[in-house]
Write a protein that holds these residues in place. Structure first.
Motif: not given
Length: 304
Positions: A76-77, A81-84, A260-261
């Motif tokens: 899931d892009p 992206a949210s993790l990065w 992520p949240i």
């Protein structure tokens, strides 16, 4: 004789456990109800997916998919992206915040410091404000049409914006630093207060004082408190939610899955509970791994 001594030790241990149980039981109950059961439930939900027949208009059917949701998450892009983004914000914000907290704690602990009560309260007040209130205050300072800071720069011919895609991570990191530096400062200051006065007196007799004593004696002695602050900061950064959600009012370009949240909440509002649980489990696992890594790295450094 050996058997009798062993039996006596076991009975003594059993008596200690029975005496301690009434004091430990409230924590254990809360831990199981508030943490353990929800975690197990989220892991169980992440192994299922809701399928609908036809064009998605048919009856919902919950199916066991194993690690299917996890494979979906790592493809899931938006989630990746949210993790990065959170990793980038953490790499920027956490070291700066802990350095400021340590500096303020050392200044308050210095023997020549004056106005300790005032500055201790002044440093801690931002943490006392609810996170949403702090985010709203900073949103006003960041808003392109309302911010006095932006207008002041415009008055001297400088076009500046705190809500562009490139500036948003730094703007959010600034809010976190402002809000949480005081909290970590109190932790480190309490650890400094626990240092025996005899240690610093002996250092002064050896000619070690001032910043030299602070860096060579005080800082090493409060490493456990610094480690605890680091772990708390990692956990807090991984749970980043209030600040970016509040800033969406002034930054329409901020995606709904910025962290992520937020990504988990987006899928939760779309009634994809299983996938939302999967994202939550992944975030929790990453935080656990990072926390263990920090503790292990610190332990190895101590042994060395």
């Amino acid at each position: 004789m050996t058997s009798s001594a062993t039996l006596h030790r076991r009975r003594s241990a059993s008596r200690r456990w029975r005496r301690a149980l009434p004091f430990v039981a409230p924590f254990l109950v809360l831990f199981v109800v508030v943490y353990l059961i929800p975690t197990v439930y989220a892991i169980a939900q992440s192994l299922f997916a809701t399928k609908r027949s036809g064009l998605g208009l048919g009856a919902a059917d919950v199916q066991f998919v194993g690690i299917g949701n996890y494979l979906r998450a790592f493809q899931d892009p938006g989630f990746l992206a949210s993790l990065w983004r959170v990793l980038f914000i953490g790499v920027i914000q956490v070291p700066v915040m802990l350095a400021l907290a340590l500096l303020f704690a050392l200044l308050l602990d210095a023997a020549v410091s004056t106005g300790k009560r005032f500055f201790r309260l002044a440093y801690f007040v931002p943490y006392g404000l609810p996170g949403v209130i702090a985010a709203l205050v900073w949103s006003f300072l960041y808003a392109p049409t309302l911010s006095p800071v932006v207008q002041a720069f415009h008055a001297i011919g400088i076009d500046i914006s705190f809500v562009t895609d490139a500036a948003l991570p730094f703007s959010i990191a600034n809010i976190l630093t402002w809000a949480w530096t005081g909290y970590n400062m109190i932790l480190l200051y309490a650890a400094l207060q626990a240092i025996p006065p005899e240690v610093m007196e002996a250092a002064a007799l050896d000619g070690c004082s001032g910043w030299r004593a602070a860096l060579r004696i005080k800082v090493p002695l409060i490493r456990p408190a610094m480690l605890l602050s680091l772990v708390f900061s990692i956990i807090g950064t991984s749970q980043l939610y209030n600040e970016p959600v509040t800033m969406k009012t002034i930054a329409p370009n901020l995606p709904s899955d910025y962290t992520p949240i937020m990504a988990a909440m987006k899928w939760l509002s779309s009634n994809d509970f299983n996938y939302a649980a999967t994202l939550s489990v992944i975030v929790g696992a990453i935080v656990c791994v990072l926390s263990v890594f920090v503790f292990r790295a610190s332990a190895k450094r101590v042994d060395a």
